[in-house]
Motif scaffolding. Structure first.
Motif, PDB file in Angstrom:
ATOM      1  N   LEU A   1       1.249   9.585  -5.788  1.00 51.42           N
ATOM      2  CA  LEU A   1       1.690  10.971  -5.595  1.00 51.42           C
ATOM      3  C   LEU A   1       2.602  11.418  -6.729  1.00 51.42           C
ATOM      4  O   LEU A   1       2.511  12.546  -7.194  1.00 51.42           O
ATOM      5  CB  LEU A   1       2.446  11.112  -4.270  1.00 51.42           C
ATOM      6  N   ARG A   2       3.491  10.512  -7.161  1.00 47.71           N
ATOM      7  CA  ARG A   2       4.452  10.881  -8.210  1.00 47.71           C
ATOM      8  C   ARG A   2       3.765  11.122  -9.543  1.00 47.71           C
ATOM      9  O   ARG A   2       4.120  12.030 -10.285  1.00 47.71           O
ATOM     10  CB  ARG A   2       5.474   9.747  -8.405  1.00 47.71           C
TER      11      ARG A   2
ATOM     12  N   PRO B   1       8.997   4.679   0.130  1.00 43.88           N
ATOM     13  CA  PRO B   1       8.642   3.820   1.262  1.00 43.88           C
ATOM     14  C   PRO B   1       9.804   2.920   1.668  1.00 43.88           C
ATOM     15  O   PRO B   1       9.998   2.643   2.850  1.00 43.88           O
ATOM     16  CB  PRO B   1       7.472   2.990   0.726  1.00 43.88           C
TER      17      PRO B   1
ATOM     18  N   TYR C   1      -6.537  12.939  -0.660  1.00 40.99           N
ATOM     19  CA  TYR C   1      -5.242  13.609  -0.729  1.00 40.99           C
ATOM     20  C   TYR C   1      -5.003  14.204  -2.121  1.00 40.99           C
ATOM     21  O   TYR C   1      -4.509  15.326  -2.254  1.00 40.99           O
ATOM     22  CB  TYR C   1      -4.100  12.653  -0.339  1.00 40.99           C
TER      23      TYR C   1
ATOM     24  N   THR D   1       8.239  13.340  -2.499  1.00 45.59           N
ATOM     25  CA  THR D   1       7.654  12.035  -2.207  1.00 45.59           C
ATOM     26  C   THR D   1       8.758  11.112  -1.719  1.00 45.59           C
ATOM     27  O   THR D   1       9.633  10.721  -2.484  1.00 45.59           O
ATOM     28  CB  THR D   1       6.991  11.445  -3.463  1.00 45.59           C
ATOM     29  N   LEU D   2       8.740  10.782  -0.434  1.00 45.27           N
ATOM     30  CA  LEU D   2       9.745   9.867   0.114  1.00 45.27           C
ATOM     31  C   LEU D   2       9.491   8.448  -0.376  1.00 45.27           C
ATOM     32  O   LEU D   2       8.345   8.035  -0.521  1.00 45.27           O
ATOM     33  CB  LEU D   2       9.670   9.866   1.645  1.00 45.27           C
TER      34      LEU D   2
ATOM     35  N   PHE E   1       0.833   4.164  -2.840  1.00 43.51           N
ATOM     36  CA  PHE E   1       0.520   5.550  -2.516  1.00 43.51           C
ATOM     37  C   PHE E   1       1.607   6.493  -3.037  1.00 43.51           C
ATOM     38  O   PHE E   1       1.318   7.534  -3.637  1.00 43.51           O
ATOM     39  CB  PHE E   1       0.348   5.707  -0.997  1.00 43.51           C
ATOM     40  N   ALA E   2       2.865   6.101  -2.836  1.00 41.81           N
ATOM     41  CA  ALA E   2       3.970   6.943  -3.314  1.00 41.81           C
ATOM     42  C   ALA E   2       3.925   7.085  -4.837  1.00 41.81           C
ATOM     43  O   ALA E   2       4.133   8.174  -5.386  1.00 41.81           O
ATOM     44  CB  ALA E   2       5.306   6.346  -2.864  1.00 41.81           C
TER      45      ALA E   2
ATOM     46  N   VAL F   1       2.950   4.780   7.801  1.00 41.51           N
ATOM     47  CA  VAL F   1       3.923   5.063   6.733  1.00 41.51           C
ATOM     48  C   VAL F   1       3.264   5.938   5.668  1.00 41.51           C
ATOM     49  O   VAL F   1       3.822   6.949   5.217  1.00 41.51           O
ATOM     50  CB  VAL F   1       4.448   3.747   6.109  1.00 41.51           C
ATOM     51  N   VAL F   2       2.031   5.548   5.283  1.00 37.05           N
ATOM     52  CA  VAL F   2       1.304   6.305   4.258  1.00 37.05           C
ATOM     53  C   VAL F   2       1.021   7.730   4.743  1.00 37.05           C
ATOM     54  O   VAL F   2       1.210   8.700   4.002  1.00 37.05           O
ATOM     55  CB  VAL F   2      -0.002   5.551   3.889  1.00 37.05           C
TER      56      VAL F   2
ATOM     57  N   ASP G   1       5.009  14.986   1.801  1.00 39.86           N
ATOM     58  CA  ASP G   1       4.673  15.481   0.464  1.00 39.86           C
ATOM     59  C   ASP G   1       4.023  16.861   0.557  1.00 39.86           C
ATOM     60  O   ASP G   1       4.361  17.786  -0.175  1.00 39.86           O
ATOM     61  CB  ASP G   1       3.726  14.486  -0.211  1.00 39.86           C
TER      62      ASP G   1
ATOM     63  N   ILE H   1       4.245   9.721   4.550  1.00 42.14           N
ATOM     64  CA  ILE H   1       4.563  10.102   3.165  1.00 42.14           C
ATOM     65  C   ILE H   1       3.697  11.303   2.739  1.00 42.14           C
ATOM     66  O   ILE H   1       4.181  12.250   2.121  1.00 42.14           O
ATOM     67  CB  ILE H   1       4.323   8.909   2.202  1.00 42.14           C
TER      68      ILE H   1
ATOM     69  N   GLY I   1       0.802  -1.225   0.000  1.00 41.86           N
ATOM     70  CA  GLY I   1       0.000   0.000   0.000  1.00 41.86           C
ATOM     71  C   GLY I   1       0.836   1.277   0.000  1.00 41.86           C
ATOM     72  O   GLY I   1       0.490   2.249  -0.676  1.00 41.86           O
ATOM     73  N   ALA I   2       1.946   1.273   0.746  1.00 44.48           N
ATOM     74  CA  ALA I   2       2.769   2.481   0.838  1.00 44.48           C
ATOM     75  C   ALA I   2       3.421   2.790  -0.515  1.00 44.48           C
ATOM     76  O   ALA I   2       3.469   3.949  -0.954  1.00 44.48           O
ATOM     77  CB  ALA I   2       3.831   2.311   1.923  1.00 44.48           C
ATOM     78  N   GLU I   3       3.915   1.735  -1.197  1.00 44.60           N
ATOM     79  CA  GLU I   3       4.526   1.945  -2.516  1.00 44.60           C
ATOM     80  C   GLU I   3       3.484   2.454  -3.518  1.00 44.60           C
ATOM     81  O   GLU I   3       3.768   3.326  -4.335  1.00 44.60           O
ATOM     82  CB  GLU I   3       5.154   0.638  -3.036  1.00 44.60           C
TER      83      GLU I   3
ATOM     84  N   PHE J   1      -8.374   7.715   1.408  1.00 40.16           N
ATOM     85  CA  PHE J   1      -7.209   8.523   1.779  1.00 40.16           C
ATOM     86  C   PHE J   1      -6.503   9.071   0.536  1.00 40.16           C
ATOM     87  O   PHE J   1      -6.184  10.252   0.449  1.00 40.16           O
ATOM     88  CB  PHE J   1      -6.240   7.678   2.615  1.00 40.16           C
TER      89      PHE J   1
END
Lengths: 364, 76
Positions: free
Chosen positions: A241-242, B55, A277, B52-53, A237-238, B38-39, B46, B42, A233-235, A273
């Protein structure tokens, strides 16, 4: 970035379909701590979702949706020139589910039909392909059938996926029209993210074997087999954003639209979320960013059409709206488009009764 | 944003009491540190720093100080 424009194409109707059985976040407290379940649900925005019984495939949901769509539009089956089925849950490894649907729907043998393996970005890809193929001038009408039954691939002991995905299918009717109705499309791909949203086993790279189906303990105590869906999930989300904000800026610029011109930004329903965002970062008023997560969860390629039916049908039945769509996820694959939709056929979401038996091939 | 403000932000994310993180803590020992945290981290980075860090880099940070040092050059 792949950018194209096409015009004189209209969406004539959309029908969404979900299986009858419902699962709620409360049901998940059987496996996870209640506090954790509520925390996840508050973040994802998902409270309940539909789950297909074992005998129901996404093609059955799409079939039901299409039957209703054709009846509402009064389109003759012989008038359909093209069918595209976009899903990651085909009936069989082969043949293509699109071929089976051509037969089940009684479409003409002159109809082109095929499958595409895409998830979250699939609906925008489908519109893009169909719009350009119709604009060749040789084809008049097309059906775009999308959706997934993630429930068949998610481990109920994996908190990163068990409380998020819902099953759904959607059918969209598209045809050439006299009005100009310009559409602008933008796409991108980053296959380095393939490993972050994947079902590793069961394809040809990693064949199903004696151990691939055995559930094992993984990160954060999640339990799943290699034949089940993994999501970081974190990847994801990142990645969102990118890539997604720049894509939205590009598609608006190419279409020469400002965000103020847009009636609705219909995003892939990744989770609440992410959507909130994105809206915040793009400075979009949240009332212009509809969501269907609470009732249906993340429904993969069906999430954009399902959200349109769930939240915009009263308007879209009667008037034209300027819409920006954006799909992003598994691949990584992303796509956005600007288009004017409506007035169009848009009945209530169909609930496929649990006991309804579908036969996938005529005479079998 | 100062280092102190960033640590305060982290305290909110992991639901720790204000001014309790010294920086020496092991991230994995923070009770509220999970994938949602973590989310959230980030997203807040941001929003406040425009970057954007990754993960992966976040997960590789062992202590709060290491996590904060990912923003060296951005924090005062």
């Amino acid at each position: 970035m792949a950018i194209t424009k096409v015009s004189n194409i209209r969406l004539a109707g959309i029908v969404g379909a979900v299986p009858e059985p419902v699962r709620t976040v409360q049901d998940c407290t059987e496996y996870f701590d209640e506090k954790e379940v509520l925390k996840i649900s508050q973040s994802t925005g998902v409270k309940r979702w539909h789950v297909a019984p074992s005998h129901v495939c996404v093609s059955d949901l799409c079939h039901t949706a299409t039957e209703r769509l054709l009846a509402e539009l009064d389109w003759s089956r012989d008038s359909i020139d093209l069918l595209i089925f976009i899903s990651q849950g085909p009936d069989y490894i082969l043949p293509a589910t699109g071929c089976i649907l051509q037969s089940r729907l009684g479409l003409s043998k002159q109809c082109a039909a095929f499958d595409i393996n895409l998830g979250c970005s699939g609906y925008v890809y489908g519109l893009w392909l169909i719009a350009h193929m119709l604009s060749s001038g040789k084809l008049n009408r097309a059906l775009l059938l999308v959706g997934d039954t993630a429930s068949k691939t998610v481990s109920h002991l994996d908190r990163s996926a068990a409380l998020l995905f819902g099953d759904a299918g959607a059918a969209t009717a598209i045809e050439r029209c006299e009005e100009e109705r310009s559409m602008t499309f933008v796409f991108g791909t980053d296959g380095t993210g393939a490993k972050n949203l994947i079902i590793p086993a069961g394809g040809f790279r990693y064949r199903r074997n004696k151990s691939s189906g055995i559930p094992k303990e993984r990160e954060n105590g999640n339990i799943r087999s290699d034949e089940q869906l993994f999501m970081d999930g974190a990847e994801i989300f990142a990645f969102t954003l990118r890539e997604v904000s720049p894509m939205l800026k590009t598609v608006l610029k190419e279409a020469v639209w400002s965000a103020d011109d847009v009636d609705a930004f219909v995003f892939h329903q990744a989770n609440k979320f992410i959507i909130e965002y994105l809206a915040k970062r793009m400075k979009l008023p949240i009332e212009k960013v509809p969501m269907s997560l609470e009732n249906y969860g993340n429904t993969s390629s069906a999430s954009i059409p399902l959200t349109m039916v769930h939240t915009l049908s009263d308007k879209l039945r009667n008037e034209s709206l300027k819409i920006v769509m954006a799909g992003f996820g598994v691949g990584y694959s992303w796509g956005a488009c600007t288009l004017s939709c409506g007035p169009m056929v848009m009945p209530e979401i169909i609930i496929l009764p649990e006991n309804k038996k579908e036969t996938d091939m005529k005479g079998q | 944003m100062t280092k102190k403000e960033l640590v305060q932000m982290l305290e909110e994310i992991v639901e720790a009491d204000p001014d309790t993180l010294t920086g020496e803590e092991l991230i994995e020992d923070l009770e509220g540190w999970d994938s949602l945290a973590v989310v959230n981290f980030i997203a807040l980075v941001d929003e406040n720093f425009g970057i954007t860090l990754s993960p992966e880099k976040i997960m590789n940070s062992k202590t709060v100080n290491e996590l904060v040092s990912l923003l060296d050059g951005y924090i005062k």
